[in-house]
Design a protein around this motif. Structure first.
Motif, PDB file in Angstrom:
ATOM      1  N   SER A 401      11.376   0.200   2.245  1.00 59.35           N
ATOM      2  CA  SER A 401      11.990  -0.941   1.561  1.00 59.35           C
ATOM      3  C   SER A 401      11.248  -1.151   0.256  1.00 59.35           C
ATOM      4  CB  SER A 401      11.973  -2.208   2.433  1.00 59.35           C
ATOM      5  OG  SER A 401      10.706  -2.452   2.984  1.00 59.35           O
ATOM      6  N   HIS A 402      11.899  -1.847  -0.651  1.00 58.17           N
ATOM      7  CA  HIS A 402      11.398  -1.954  -2.008  1.00 58.17           C
ATOM      8  C   HIS A 402      11.006  -3.387  -2.358  1.00 58.17           C
ATOM      9  CE1 HIS A 402      13.394   1.944  -1.888  1.00 58.17           C
ATOM     10  NE2 HIS A 402      12.606   2.285  -2.897  1.00 58.17           N
ATOM     11  N   HIS A 403      11.015  -3.709  -3.632  1.00 60.09           N
ATOM     12  CA  HIS A 403      10.426  -4.967  -4.075  1.00 60.09           C
ATOM     13  C   HIS A 403      11.221  -6.178  -3.643  1.00 60.09           C
ATOM     14  CE1 HIS A 403      13.607  -5.219  -7.061  1.00 60.09           C
ATOM     15  NE2 HIS A 403      13.160  -6.397  -7.442  1.00 60.09           N
ATOM     16  N   CYS A 404      12.485  -5.985  -3.232  1.00 59.49           N
ATOM     17  CA  CYS A 404      13.342  -7.151  -3.052  1.00 59.49           C
ATOM     18  C   CYS A 404      14.500  -6.845  -2.112  1.00 59.49           C
ATOM     19  CB  CYS A 404      13.886  -7.568  -4.428  1.00 59.49           C
ATOM     20  SG  CYS A 404      15.064  -8.916  -4.387  1.00 59.49           S
ATOM     21  N   ALA A 412      17.863  -0.359  -0.890  1.00 57.33           N
ATOM     22  CA  ALA A 412      17.935   0.614  -1.981  1.00 57.33           C
ATOM     23  C   ALA A 412      17.058   0.185  -3.160  1.00 57.33           C
ATOM     24  CB  ALA A 412      19.381   0.763  -2.450  1.00 57.33           C
ATOM     25  N   PRO A 413      16.496   1.161  -3.892  1.00 62.45           N
ATOM     26  CA  PRO A 413      15.808   0.827  -5.146  1.00 62.45           C
ATOM     27  C   PRO A 413      16.828   0.444  -6.207  1.00 62.45           C
ATOM     28  CG  PRO A 413      15.878   3.203  -4.864  1.00 62.45           C
ATOM     29  CD  PRO A 413      16.463   2.607  -3.615  1.00 62.45           C
ATOM     30  N   PHE A 414      16.568  -0.626  -6.946  1.00 64.77           N
ATOM     31  CA  PHE A 414      17.547  -1.076  -7.931  1.00 64.77           C
ATOM     32  C   PHE A 414      16.841  -1.749  -9.095  1.00 64.77           C
ATOM     33  CE2 PHE A 414      16.839  -4.881  -5.439  1.00 64.77           C
ATOM     34  CZ  PHE A 414      16.944  -5.918  -6.364  1.00 64.77           C
ATOM     35  N   GLY A 415      17.616  -1.954 -10.152  1.00 68.64           N
ATOM     36  CA  GLY A 415      17.104  -2.664 -11.311  1.00 68.64           C
ATOM     37  C   GLY A 415      16.258  -1.778 -12.203  1.00 68.64           C
ATOM     38  N   GLU A 416      15.326  -2.398 -12.921  1.00 67.61           N
ATOM     39  CA  GLU A 416      14.431  -1.670 -13.814  1.00 67.61           C
ATOM     40  C   GLU A 416      13.281  -1.060 -13.019  1.00 67.61           C
ATOM     41  OE1 GLU A 416      15.096  -1.257 -17.067  1.00 67.61           O
ATOM     42  OE2 GLU A 416      16.939  -2.414 -16.758  1.00 67.61           O
ATOM     43  N   VAL A 417      12.811   0.087 -13.485  1.00 65.50           N
ATOM     44  CA  VAL A 417      11.757   0.786 -12.736  1.00 65.50           C
ATOM     45  C   VAL A 417      10.471  -0.030 -12.655  1.00 65.50           C
ATOM     46  CG1 VAL A 417      12.627   3.112 -13.178  1.00 65.50           C
ATOM     47  CG2 VAL A 417      11.088   2.042 -14.835  1.00 65.50           C
ATOM     48  N   TYR A 419       9.868  -2.956 -11.820  1.00 62.45           N
ATOM     49  CA  TYR A 419       9.761  -3.715 -10.575  1.00 62.45           C
ATOM     50  C   TYR A 419      10.455  -3.019  -9.411  1.00 62.45           C
ATOM     51  CZ  TYR A 419      14.398  -5.389 -12.165  1.00 62.45           C
ATOM     52  OH  TYR A 419      15.689  -5.464 -12.614  1.00 62.45           O
ATOM     53  N   GLY A 420      11.504  -2.247  -9.698  1.00 55.56           N
ATOM     54  CA  GLY A 420      12.342  -1.708  -8.631  1.00 55.56           C
ATOM     55  C   GLY A 420      11.856  -0.420  -8.007  1.00 55.56           C
ATOM     56  N   MET A 421      11.119   0.403  -8.762  1.00 61.30           N
ATOM     57  CA  MET A 421      10.648   1.684  -8.211  1.00 61.30           C
ATOM     58  C   MET A 421       9.300   1.460  -7.542  1.00 61.30           C
ATOM     59  SD  MET A 421      11.594   4.649  -7.624  1.00 61.30           S
ATOM     60  CE  MET A 421      10.949   6.196  -7.046  1.00 61.30           C
ATOM     61  N   TRP A 422       9.380   0.785  -6.424  1.00 62.46           N
ATOM     62  CA  TRP A 422       8.173   0.404  -5.683  1.00 62.46           C
ATOM     63  C   TRP A 422       8.469   0.521  -4.179  1.00 62.46           C
ATOM     64  CZ3 TRP A 422       6.235  -3.695  -2.527  1.00 62.46           C
ATOM     65  CH2 TRP A 422       4.844  -3.749  -2.444  1.00 62.46           C
ATOM     66  N   PRO A 423       8.431   1.747  -3.649  1.00 62.44           N
ATOM     67  CA  PRO A 423       8.801   1.963  -2.240  1.00 62.44           C
ATOM     68  C   PRO A 423       7.647   1.720  -1.285  1.00 62.44           C
ATOM     69  CG  PRO A 423       8.418   4.058  -3.314  1.00 62.44           C
ATOM     70  CD  PRO A 423       8.207   3.009  -4.361  1.00 62.44           C
ATOM     71  N   LEU A 424       7.017   0.546  -1.395  1.00 61.18           N
ATOM     72  CA  LEU A 424       5.796   0.264  -0.643  1.00 61.18           C
ATOM     73  C   LEU A 424       5.863  -1.018   0.174  1.00 61.18           C
ATOM     74  CD1 LEU A 424       3.650   1.397  -3.577  1.00 61.18           C
ATOM     75  CD2 LEU A 424       3.051   2.106  -1.258  1.00 61.18           C
ATOM     76  N   ALA A 425       7.008  -1.706   0.149  1.00 59.50           N
ATOM     77  CA  ALA A 425       7.083  -3.002   0.827  1.00 59.50           C
ATOM     78  C   ALA A 425       6.821  -2.884   2.323  1.00 59.50           C
ATOM     79  CB  ALA A 425       8.442  -3.648   0.571  1.00 59.50           C
ATOM     80  N   SER A 426       7.315  -1.812   2.937  1.00 58.02           N
ATOM     81  CA  SER A 426       7.114  -1.666   4.387  1.00 58.02           C
ATOM     82  C   SER A 426       5.634  -1.574   4.729  1.00 58.02           C
ATOM     83  CB  SER A 426       7.854  -0.436   4.893  1.00 58.02           C
ATOM     84  OG  SER A 426       9.244  -0.577   4.723  1.00 58.02           O
ATOM     85  N   GLY A 427       4.849  -0.960   3.838  1.00 62.80           N
ATOM     86  CA  GLY A 427       3.411  -0.888   4.076  1.00 62.80           C
ATOM     87  C   GLY A 427       2.759  -2.254   4.028  1.00 62.80           C
ATOM     88  N   GLY A 476       3.630   8.632  -5.005  1.00 62.79           N
ATOM     89  CA  GLY A 476       4.468   8.371  -6.163  1.00 62.79           C
ATOM     90  C   GLY A 476       5.615   9.354  -6.257  1.00 62.79           C
ATOM     91  N   PRO A 477       6.474   9.088  -7.220  1.00 58.04           N
ATOM     92  CA  PRO A 477       6.399   8.123  -8.310  1.00 58.04           C
ATOM     93  C   PRO A 477       6.573   6.676  -7.824  1.00 58.04           C
ATOM     94  CG  PRO A 477       7.968   9.877  -8.805  1.00 58.04           C
ATOM     95  CD  PRO A 477       7.651   9.966  -7.359  1.00 58.04           C
ATOM     96  N   ALA A 478       5.842   5.778  -8.480  1.00 58.34           N
ATOM     97  CA  ALA A 478       5.956   4.353  -8.166  1.00 58.34           C
ATOM     98  C   ALA A 478       5.359   3.553  -9.306  1.00 58.34           C
ATOM     99  CB  ALA A 478       5.237   4.025  -6.860  1.00 58.34           C
TER     100      ALA A 478
END
Length: 745
Positions: A401-404, A412-417, A419-427, A476-478
């Motif tokens: 899961s991502h930032h939001c 899904a990853p969305f928006g601007e990178v 804030y959005g390219m951050w696949p670390l929320a589950s951690g 990454g990328p993140a």
């Protein structure tokens, strides 16, 4: 005065109104006499899809981006990810209010002796006033059992209450006075005909004692009543188990209150106090200025630095936790459950790169583990969609899961990178599961909920890691939320790297907790060896040439050196990676000082995070300085935290920082008064839960402990360290037994 907010005037705007809630229903009461406003919310009234979607096949572009990043092509890789991986941000698509109930009373001009009060220990809002020698009182509360908002207005002279009641809301809604004492509301959350979402039904019932009530178009008219009670119920078609399949039946039920008002109120107080009275904190002693109205106490705090006011601030945060997040309710959003806007800031969504997690920093320590459950329920509900995102976007196992996200559970990853390219929320989410175990010792929870979630997060991280030039594993990328740097080759603004510091710290913690859970449960899994090898080969955080912990994989020039996110010290707080590593702790101090010198901490939640960080670094003077800044610069007159606008995270984060200066704990030791400012020289705390499974009651004076008792709830080893690093005890305990370690003098 540590459990009451009171004012000598009604609220003139929403930021002065006072919050009530039972986790499902929320109400901001203004306390008006001639015109009262009850601004109402239901937790599940959200505008609807479409939501961001997975871009299948994005993985091949992610692989290309990895190769570009390894060659230092930051700008090119960022453009590729933006174009080929990120879905569009869809906004507005907001959490929305149920509406406003307006109560207008006649012949109240020139009233006197007005007082507005919120009793945190009862969860009841009260206003009182006098007109022509007649005493008037209005009480408002939201009981859990009855699931309704109840507001009762009573006068000391029979027949002296007359007025009208109406309901208002924008958007797709039908409001009808359906009988002589009832207003019916039928609507759907949407934005100008688009994003049609949750449907809702609400009933406003008026019960009068003496006098009469009649309908007049869409209003209810009350004449010559002794007292009257307003009861507001609401239900929606939202289906948390499957949001795409709304409930067919969702009627708002009538609740009869008039003849059982006192018993409902009394039971409401009992139910609330069962949670609220589990712990208490008292700092200093009550002074004359602590008897002033709350708005004056806030204004004068800069002069008197009232410790009693800090106790009130702390208790208010506990109250907000209880009021916004209860068993079998939705997870608190950015504003808890209190929102007046049809298009709320950030849609009042679930920001998962610090904000929602911060909202749940307090509940275990203050003995409210059931208030943590909505968070667990929510992030677990993201897992199935997260698996699809992991597979279709990243070609990875596990769940991501991502930032939001929001109540529609997209991942899904969305928006601007940035804030959005951050696949670390589950951690980050996964650490809360281990926190619950560490506080409660609940092995069944560890086996059935914590371990499965840790496994999902760990598998995704395992597959997403890549080698750096030295053969170490980097993630990454993140992005590093939501900060930016200048590309050293092009001077363009960039966000995406491999091995950003926060990413490495979250992956480290997630792997550590997964392996620790297996060890505690004496389990072996097929992934254990792979994850252990990866854990041992993770690239460590790097300290830069200026002594700071680097935020990215190189010493880039930051676009905003005073950025609100302080992501690269996650391993200090809320994480624990550096708890015994003085080199990194010293570097974190340099990092924080530089961030603050550059204007950091300018949002409420950011300042709250800084307080907790300084506490972990055992810098009591810095804790005091930043706690004062939070109250003076980011606290509204109703004590809501001001991002701006209001967000719940700053309130909870600030209260967490107060605890962190008083007690710090791990599964192996409890440190008392580790970062206590000299100004907080005396105090008492009861019912404080700590990691390892203990409950503490203790007092201190002149910054020294003078009484301490401990209850063991898990039967673990107990090690207590006093302020001068003297070990008070290091012993085995029995489950359920009380220990008086320092008798009260």
């Amino acid at each position: 005065m540590n459990s009451k907010l009171y004012y000598l005037q009604a609220a003139s705007e929403w930021n002065e109104a006072l919050p009530l809630g039972n986790g499902t229903l929320g109400c901001m009461f203004y306390g008006g006499v001639e015109k009262e406003v009850l601004q109402l919310n239901h937790e599940s009234i959200w505008a609807g899809p479409p939501v961001p979607e997975n871009r299948s096949g994005a993985n091949k572009y992610i692989k290309k981006a990895v190769k570009m990043l390894k060659k230092g092509k930051y700008l090119e890789s960022q453009k590729l990810i933006q174009e080929r991986v990120m879905d569009d941000r869809i906004s507005p698509r907001s959490y929305q209010p149920l509406g406003n109930l307006l109560v207008s009373l006649k012949s109240m001009e020139g009233f006197s002796n007005y007082k507005r009060e919120l009793d945190l220990s009862k969860a009841i809002g009260t206003i009182t006033w006098v007109k022509d020698g007649i005493d008037y009182t209005r009480e408002t509360f939201i009981p859990v059992k009855e699931q309704c908002v109840i507001s009762r207005t009573v006068s000391s002279l029979p027949g002296s209450l007359s007025g009208e009641i109406e309901f208002e809301r924008e958007g797709d809604v039908e409001i009808v006075a359906s009988s002589f004492n009832k207003i019916s509301i039928l609507g759907q959350a949407e934005h100008s005909g688009t994003h049609k979402g949750v449907k809702f039904k609400s009933i406003v019932s008026i019960e009068v004692n003496g006098g009469s009530c009649v309908k007049d178009e869409d209003k209810i008219i009350i004449k010559n009543a002794n007292s009257f009670i307003i009861v507001i119920t609401c239900n929606t078609d939202y289906n948390f188990k499957d949001p795409s399949s709304p409930k067919i039946t969702y009627d708002a039920e009538n609740v009869e209150v008039l003849n059982q008002y006192n018993s409902i109120k009394d039971q409401h107080i009992i139910n609330h106090r069962e949670l609220y009275n589990r712990m208490s904190l008292n700092l200093g002693s009550i002074q004359d200025y602590d008897l002033e109205p709350t708005d004056l106490r806030l204004t004068n705090y800069k002069k008197n630095r009232s410790l009693s006011f800090l106790s009130l601030y702390f208790n208010f945060a506990r109250y907000l936790t209880i009021s916004s997040s209860r068993e079998n309710t939705l997870c608190s959003n950015l504003q808890g459950i209190w929102c007046k806007d049809m298009e709320a800031p950030w849609n009042s969504d679930y920001h998962l790169n610090v904000n929602i997690q911060m909202i749940y920093w307090l509940c275990e320590a203050v003995g409210l583990p059931e208030c943590h459950n909505p968070f667990f329920d929510y992030v677990e509900a993201l897992v199935p969609n997260g698996r699809e995102t992991a597979k279709n976007v990243y070609n990875c196992r596990g769940s991501v899961s991502h930032h939001c996200s929001d109540v529609w559970l997209f991942t899904a990853p969305f928006g601007e990178v940035e804030y959005g390219m951050w696949p670390l929320a589950s951690g980050w989410n996964s650490r809360h599961f281990m926190e619950h175990y560490d506080y409660t010792g609940d092995r069944d929870f560890l086996l059935k909920r914590a371990l499965p979630y840790l496994r999902e997060a760990s598998l995704f991280f395992l597959d997403y890691l890549t080698d750096d030039k030295n053969g170490e594993l980097i993630f990454g990328p993140a992005s590093s939320p939501e900060n930016m740097f200048y590309d050293p080759k092009t001077s363009e603004i960039c966000n995406i790297t491999l091995g950003s510091t926060m990413a490495q710290q979250i992956v480290w913690e997630t792997f550590y907790n997964y392996l620790r859970a297996l060890k505690i449960l004496n389990k072996d899994e097929e992934y254990k060896i792979q994850i252990k090898e990866a854990f041992n080969n993770l690239k460590e955080s790097v300290i830069g040439s200026d002594g700071r912990i680097m935020e990215w994989d190189m010493e880039f020039t930051e676009v905003d050196p005073g950025h609100r996110h302080i992501s690269h010290v996650y391993g200090v707080y809320p994480g624990f990676q550096f708890q015994n590593n003085q080199k990194y702790l010293d570097a974190a101090k340099v990092t924080l000082n530089k961030r603050l010198e550059s204007g950091g901490g300018h949002t409420g939640w950011s300042r709250a995070w800084i307080i907790n960080l300084w506490a972990r670094l055992k810098c009591g003077d810095k804790v005091w300085e930043n706690m004062n800044a939070l109250i003076e610069n980011s606290t509204l007159t109703n004590l809501f935290d001001n991002h701006p606008p209001f967000q719940l995270d700053g309130n909870i984060g600030g209260a967490s920082g107060i605890l962190e200066m008083i007690v710090q704990s791990s599964s192996s030791a409890i440190h008392l008064l580790p970062a206590l400012p000299n100004e907080v020289s005396r105090g008492e705390i009861k019912g404080l839960h700590v990691r390892g499974g203990f409950i503490l009651d203790f007092r201190w004076k002149d910054c020294e402990i003078n009484s301490l008792s401990v209850k063991s709830i898990s039967g673990n080893k107990l090690k207590v360290i006093l302020p001068d690093n003297l070990i008070l005890c290091d012993m085995v305990t029995e489950k359920g037994k009380d220990y008086i370690l320092m008798p009260a003098v």
